[in-house]
Design a protein around this motif. Sequence first.
Motif, short mmCIF file in Angstrom:
data_model
loop_
_atom_site.label_atom_id
_atom_site.label_comp_id
_atom_site.label_asym_id
_atom_site.label_seq_id
_atom_site.Cartn_x
_atom_site.Cartn_y
_atom_site.Cartn_z
N GLY A 8 51.56 5.44 51.91
CA GLY A 8 50.61 6.30 51.21
C GLY A 8 50.43 7.63 51.92
O GLY A 8 50.38 8.69 51.29
N GLY A 9 50.35 7.58 53.24
CA GLY A 9 50.21 8.81 54.02
C GLY A 9 51.44 9.70 53.92
O GLY A 9 51.33 10.92 53.81
N THR A 12 51.54 11.27 50.38
CA THR A 12 50.51 12.31 50.27
C THR A 12 50.88 13.53 51.09
O THR A 12 50.70 14.67 50.65
CB THR A 12 49.15 11.75 50.72
N PHE A 15 53.60 15.52 49.14
CA PHE A 15 53.03 16.32 48.05
C PHE A 15 52.21 17.48 48.59
O PHE A 15 52.25 18.59 48.05
CB PHE A 15 52.18 15.47 47.11
N GLY A 16 51.46 17.25 49.66
CA GLY A 16 50.67 18.32 50.26
C GLY A 16 51.55 19.46 50.76
O GLY A 16 51.23 20.63 50.57
N LEU A 55 45.39 17.73 50.94
CA LEU A 55 46.28 16.57 50.92
C LEU A 55 46.88 16.29 52.30
O LEU A 55 47.04 15.13 52.69
CB LEU A 55 47.37 16.76 49.88
N SER A 59 46.30 12.86 54.31
CA SER A 59 47.46 12.06 54.70
C SER A 59 47.43 11.73 56.19
O SER A 59 47.85 10.65 56.59
CB SER A 59 48.76 12.78 54.35
N TRP A 76 41.35 4.16 54.30
CA TRP A 76 41.31 4.40 52.86
C TRP A 76 39.94 4.92 52.44
O TRP A 76 39.82 5.75 51.54
CB TRP A 76 41.70 3.15 52.08
N PHE A 79 39.96 8.47 53.45
CA PHE A 79 40.85 9.18 52.52
C PHE A 79 40.10 9.53 51.23
O PHE A 79 40.12 10.68 50.77
CB PHE A 79 42.07 8.31 52.21
N VAL A 83 39.05 13.30 49.84
CA VAL A 83 39.51 13.78 48.52
C VAL A 83 38.32 14.11 47.62
O VAL A 83 38.29 15.17 46.99
CB VAL A 83 40.46 12.75 47.87
#
Length: 98
Positions: A8-9, A12, A15-16, A55, A59, A76, A79, A83
């Motif tokens: 997940g990190g 992310t 995408f960041g 992001l 991450s 999480w 996170f 967000v």
Amino acid sequence: MWVANILGGAATLLFGLIIRVFNASGLIAGYNTASAEEQALYDERALTRFVGNLLIAASLVLLAGGLLPGAAGIPWLLFVAIVIGGIVYMNTGERFRR
């Protein structure tokens, strides 16, 4: 759980970096579907820079949680808090209006 944090990190972070480095505003939900007139009201460069940084910061929390033993669901929760806080910050005060 550490595998989910790392994957997940990493996703992310990817995408960041794409949004931040390449100004990929098409990846920002809501902005990419707005009309050209509405998009002209916003500073695209500042918006992509903020979303990319948001992001990347989120991450790093997940990646750190994947490397720390016994962190369980705390990364999480952080996170989600980062967000949600970023979304609230972006949508108050007309910060990215021209």
